[in-house]
Design a protein around this motif. Structure first.
Motif, PDB file in Angstrom:
ATOM      1  N   HIS A  46     -23.802 -24.537  46.392  1.00 42.62           N
ATOM      2  CA  HIS A  46     -24.822 -23.776  45.670  1.00 42.62           C
ATOM      3  C   HIS A  46     -24.439 -23.535  44.213  1.00 42.62           C
ATOM      4  CE1 HIS A  46     -22.738 -19.843  45.720  1.00 42.62           C
ATOM      5  NE2 HIS A  46     -22.249 -20.268  46.876  1.00 42.62           N
ATOM      6  N   THR A  67     -38.496 -28.609  42.945  1.00 38.74           N
ATOM      7  CA  THR A  67     -38.561 -27.931  44.233  1.00 38.74           C
ATOM      8  C   THR A  67     -37.181 -27.975  44.862  1.00 38.74           C
ATOM      9  OG1 THR A  67     -40.842 -28.678  44.537  1.00 38.74           O
ATOM     10  CG2 THR A  67     -39.694 -27.874  46.482  1.00 38.74           C
ATOM     11  N   LEU A  68     -36.668 -26.827  45.224  1.00 35.04           N
ATOM     12  CA  LEU A  68     -35.377 -26.726  45.886  1.00 35.04           C
ATOM     13  C   LEU A  68     -35.596 -26.607  47.387  1.00 35.04           C
ATOM     14  CD1 LEU A  68     -32.268 -26.293  45.812  1.00 35.04           C
ATOM     15  CD2 LEU A  68     -32.753 -23.863  45.645  1.00 35.04           C
ATOM     16  N   ALA A  73     -31.680 -20.545  50.612  1.00 30.08           N
ATOM     17  CA  ALA A  73     -31.554 -20.756  49.167  1.00 30.08           C
ATOM     18  C   ALA A  73     -31.674 -19.441  48.402  1.00 30.08           C
ATOM     19  CB  ALA A  73     -32.602 -21.741  48.679  1.00 30.08           C
ATOM     20  N   GLN A  74     -32.592 -18.582  48.805  1.00 25.51           N
ATOM     21  CA  GLN A  74     -32.784 -17.317  48.097  1.00 25.51           C
ATOM     22  C   GLN A  74     -31.562 -16.419  48.225  1.00 25.51           C
ATOM     23  OE1 GLN A  74     -35.134 -16.869  46.112  1.00 25.51           O
ATOM     24  NE2 GLN A  74     -36.634 -18.371  46.719  1.00 25.51           N
ATOM     25  N   SER A  84     -39.054 -22.996  46.168  1.00 27.48           N
ATOM     26  CA  SER A  84     -37.954 -23.296  47.077  1.00 27.48           C
ATOM     27  C   SER A  84     -38.441 -23.175  48.513  1.00 27.48           C
ATOM     28  CB  SER A  84     -36.771 -22.369  46.831  1.00 27.48           C
ATOM     29  OG  SER A  84     -37.130 -21.037  47.070  1.00 27.48           O
ATOM     30  N   SER A  86     -36.927 -23.084  52.589  1.00 25.69           N
ATOM     31  CA  SER A  86     -35.759 -22.971  53.440  1.00 25.69           C
ATOM     32  C   SER A  86     -35.904 -23.850  54.676  1.00 25.69           C
ATOM     33  CB  SER A  86     -35.535 -21.515  53.850  1.00 25.69           C
ATOM     34  OG  SER A  86     -36.660 -21.047  54.546  1.00 25.69           O
ATOM     35  N   TYR A 112     -27.959 -29.169  49.521  1.00 26.41           N
ATOM     36  CA  TYR A 112     -29.024 -28.615  48.686  1.00 26.41           C
ATOM     37  C   TYR A 112     -29.777 -29.782  48.058  1.00 26.41           C
ATOM     38  CZ  TYR A 112     -26.513 -24.247  49.179  1.00 26.41           C
ATOM     39  OH  TYR A 112     -25.904 -23.138  49.689  1.00 26.41           O
ATOM     40  N   VAL A 114     -32.831 -31.058  45.573  1.00 27.70           N
ATOM     41  CA  VAL A 114     -33.748 -30.696  44.499  1.00 27.70           C
ATOM     42  C   VAL A 114     -34.674 -31.884  44.276  1.00 27.70           C
ATOM     43  CG1 VAL A 114     -33.982 -30.062  42.072  1.00 27.70           C
ATOM     44  CG2 VAL A 114     -32.095 -29.145  43.421  1.00 27.70           C
TER      45      VAL A 114
END
Length: 143
Positions: A46, A67-68, A73-74, A84, A86, A112, A114
């Protein structure tokens, strides 16, 4: 052969560049003739995602086309100004079946992802920025 041995020979004159604004970067236009290009950038940690997003922000790129996709992620990255998920949304990764299964496995391993969407030049520039740090990001380009 001059270019290989004397790179200054290519840039003999001095060039001044116009100041770039945020509107110039990652401007997605909705038209029938525009060709969208996609890039998927995969990060293992991260902190690498945060550094890459900060570098894109400093370069003036808008987060509207990013877009993640990552689990929690948060919680890991805090309040992000980009979209984003999850969960793995197969419609966002609708390149082909093999690529979709590949990215799904990476997501399940805790990577992760992106997703960058835009014109060819914008995606190319953004993918170069996020992949500057070696061994921290892997980039795949799709049309």
């Amino acid at each position: 052969m001059i270019a290989f041995f004397r790179p200054r020979a290519l840039f003999a004159g001095t060039t001044t560049f116009k100041e770039a604004t945020n509107k110039n970067f990652l401007s997605v236009k909705s038209c029938a003739n525009c060709k969208y290009t996609y890039a998927v950038v995969v990060f293992s940690h991260h902190r690498d995602v945060k550094v890459a997003l900060d570098e894109l922000n400093c370069a003036g790129f808008s987060h509207d086309c990013l877009t993640l996709v990552a689990r929690h992620a948060q919680r890991r990255l805090g309040d992000l100004k980009l979209a984003s998920n999850s969960y793995f949304d197969a419609q966002k990764f609708d390149f082909n079946q093999i690529a979709q299964e590949f990215f799904l496995r990476l997501f399940q391993k805790g990577k992760y992802l992106v997703l960058i969407q835009g014109s060819n030049q914008d995606v190319s520039a953004a993918s170069k920025i996020v992949s500057r740090r070696r061994d921290h990001a892997e980039v795949w380009l799709f049309e």
